[in-house]
Design a protein around this motif. Sequence first.
Motif, mmCIF file in Angstrom:
data_model
loop_
_atom_site.group_PDB
_atom_site.id
_atom_site.type_symbol
_atom_site.label_atom_id
_atom_site.label_comp_id
_atom_site.label_asym_id
_atom_site.label_seq_id
_atom_site.Cartn_x
_atom_site.Cartn_y
_atom_site.Cartn_z
ATOM 1 N N SER A 17 0.810 -1.227 0.000
ATOM 2 C CA SER A 17 0.000 0.000 0.000
ATOM 3 C C SER A 17 0.840 1.271 0.000
ATOM 4 C CB SER A 17 -0.943 0.003 1.205
ATOM 5 O OG SER A 17 -0.192 -0.007 2.417
ATOM 6 N N VAL A 18 2.115 1.161 0.428
ATOM 7 C CA VAL A 18 2.974 2.355 0.473
ATOM 8 C C VAL A 18 4.133 2.242 -0.508
ATOM 9 C CG1 VAL A 18 2.405 2.877 2.871
ATOM 10 C CG2 VAL A 18 4.368 1.399 2.376
ATOM 11 N N ALA A 19 4.085 1.224 -1.377
ATOM 12 C CA ALA A 19 5.213 0.955 -2.272
ATOM 13 C C ALA A 19 4.829 1.144 -3.729
ATOM 14 C CB ALA A 19 5.719 -0.470 -2.048
ATOM 15 N N GLN A 20 5.850 1.269 -4.542
ATOM 16 C CA GLN A 20 5.666 1.356 -5.991
ATOM 17 C C GLN A 20 6.179 0.066 -6.624
ATOM 18 O OE1 GLN A 20 7.699 4.636 -7.841
ATOM 19 N NE2 GLN A 20 7.457 3.820 -9.913
ATOM 20 N N VAL A 95 10.135 1.375 -1.826
ATOM 21 C CA VAL A 95 9.533 2.138 -0.732
ATOM 22 C C VAL A 95 10.484 3.275 -0.370
ATOM 23 C CG1 VAL A 95 8.430 2.011 1.526
ATOM 24 C CG2 VAL A 95 8.614 -0.056 0.123
ATOM 25 N N THR A 96 10.012 4.509 -0.456
ATOM 26 C CA THR A 96 10.865 5.650 -0.128
ATOM 27 C C THR A 96 11.206 5.647 1.359
ATOM 28 O OG1 THR A 96 9.027 7.128 0.363
ATOM 29 C CG2 THR A 96 9.785 7.035 -1.936
ATOM 30 N N ASP A 98 10.923 8.004 3.646
ATOM 31 C CA ASP A 98 9.849 8.551 4.488
ATOM 32 C C ASP A 98 8.767 7.511 4.740
ATOM 33 O OD1 ASP A 98 11.124 10.946 4.679
ATOM 34 O OD2 ASP A 98 9.943 11.948 3.116
ATOM 35 N N LYS A 99 8.431 6.749 3.706
ATOM 36 C CA LYS A 99 7.396 5.715 3.859
ATOM 37 C C LYS A 99 7.895 4.573 4.746
ATOM 38 C CE LYS A 99 4.170 7.556 1.291
ATOM 39 N NZ LYS A 99 3.999 7.178 -0.122
ATOM 40 N N SER A 102 7.576 5.779 8.327
ATOM 41 C CA SER A 102 6.159 5.792 8.693
ATOM 42 C C SER A 102 5.643 4.372 8.921
ATOM 43 C CB SER A 102 5.354 6.488 7.592
ATOM 44 O OG SER A 102 3.974 6.448 7.879
ATOM 45 N N LEU A 103 6.043 3.459 8.041
ATOM 46 C CA LEU A 103 5.618 2.063 8.156
ATOM 47 C C LEU A 103 6.134 1.444 9.444
ATOM 48 C CD1 LEU A 103 4.248 -0.295 6.555
ATOM 49 C CD2 LEU A 103 6.527 -0.857 5.695
ATOM 50 N N LYS A 106 4.149 2.578 12.486
ATOM 51 C CA LYS A 106 2.777 2.085 12.592
ATOM 52 C C LYS A 106 2.682 0.568 12.745
ATOM 53 C CE LYS A 106 1.032 5.880 9.695
ATOM 54 N NZ LYS A 106 0.456 6.232 8.385
#
Length: 549
Positions: A17-20, A95-96, A98-99, A102-103, A106
């Motif tokens: 969900s937070v990756a490209q 995944v950057t 910053d992500k 954040s990951l 959480k």
Amino acid sequence: MQDNPTLSREHIDRIRSVAQLRSVRSGEILYEPSHPDVPLFIVLEGKVSITRAGEDEKILAVREPGQFTGEMSVISGNRSLLTARVTNDGVVLEVTRDKVLSLMAKDTELGEVLMGAFVARRLMMIQLGEGNVILFGTKSSARTLAIREFLTRNGHPFTYVDIDSDNCASELMEQLAVRNSEIPVVYCNRRYVLRNPSISELAACLDLNINVDKGVRDVLVIGAGPGGLAAAVYAASEGLKTLVIEKSAPGGQAGSSSKIENYLGFPTGLSGQELANRSIAQAQKFGAQLMVAQSVVHIDCSRQPYRIVLESGLKFNARSVVIATGAQYARLPVEDADAFAGRGIYYNATHMEAQLCDSEEVAVVGGGNSAGQAAVFLAQTSSRVHLLVRSNQLSESMSQYLIARIDAHPRIEIHYLTQIVGMTGAAHLETIDWKEDTSGLRVTKRIRHVFVMAGAAPRTEWLEDSFVLDKKGFIVTGPDLVEYGDFQWPLSRSPLLLETSVPGVFAVGDTRAGSIKRVASAVGEGAMAVHLVHRFLAESTTLRNGAMK
């Protein structure tokens, strides 16, 4: 800690969900040492090789489906030390940074897997000397020792080549066109040759501060000893934008300790360096930023946010400040002592210094915990340790377990009411003279290595014009300010605990008490300072809102 774990399908689904999603081809470089802010790559199909930079591009690891790239540079945002190259066509999740942060904040389970691997990989790189630095030097060079200590205390992997004993040294130096007279020499990023560099020059070459932005901080911490790092961890974990500025390298006085055995939660003990490395990783995991090899020279308190001025000319704005510069060991009051610093006189007692005096007689100066820890540690490899104590007993602050070990150790000899009064040597310390106060006897010993861990002086000279200090130079804080000399507290409320004469600026580890704080004490003060910072920031917000109305 696993250095190469395989993520489960469930783990990967939570990352999507937070990756490209990205297709990659064989030979494609995902990142290399010139890249800061390195992303995290999870391999779904294909293979990725992790190699060191340089001519041979030695493969250090391979990441296969379900595994991921990256080490501590992903957390810190510093330049990568290695190269990641696709060796089989495939698909990855990108995944950057910053992500990733954040990951990890959480998702506790994923955070533990990622952080554990990052830490384990960096430790492995340090042990193997795999990174972007080759240091040429000698054991007798004080500058070589200073650079080794800086890299080690910053957790930066490097290869050390002793030009006196390494058979390959001359060939490597010839390739780089450097001479013995120029050591220490640092081959940095496999591109730059630094001849006898300063610490700030080395830090700049390695871009250790590349990821520090110029935004306003909620809290700026000056000093990265246990108190400062504790403040950084607690502040960043509370969502406060945090920056730590350290004059040399993290760890403070505690970083010079070979082993701390009375710190809560570590029954087998840990070194001061281990404690510092864990704390840095923890602070950076929560988003705190760290600057090293930078000195703060002034705090402009005439405005809010406060402006912090660095010796380099850089300026940062912060709504609150925590001063955690601590204290430093007093220098030996002996002529020529400074000339032998790093060449027989040391203010650290770690494995690095111990290697310099294997099987030799050494002297340790001091009667407190740090001196006791050093004596016990050095006795493992030295033929004899002379513990020189100025008073007639070991310090009341020395832990009982250390006193018992010192008394029982056959290679430790205590000399009470004794102090060093002279020393001789040319390129290196060769002999010391000590005087026994009771008998007046002066003794000359062939001792080439002296470890000084006595006395404490605050690092507060730069605060004299702006803050209230006591006669010893320690910062006056909290309730003590109310009736201190002619000082007038500027606010209607009383000063908060640890608050200095400038509202919103707090001091930990170097307050009016005037003693070196133990690690637990400094950590507790760091945590307390953040609690008080919260209170001050809330108070400031209320006042600003009231003024706007």
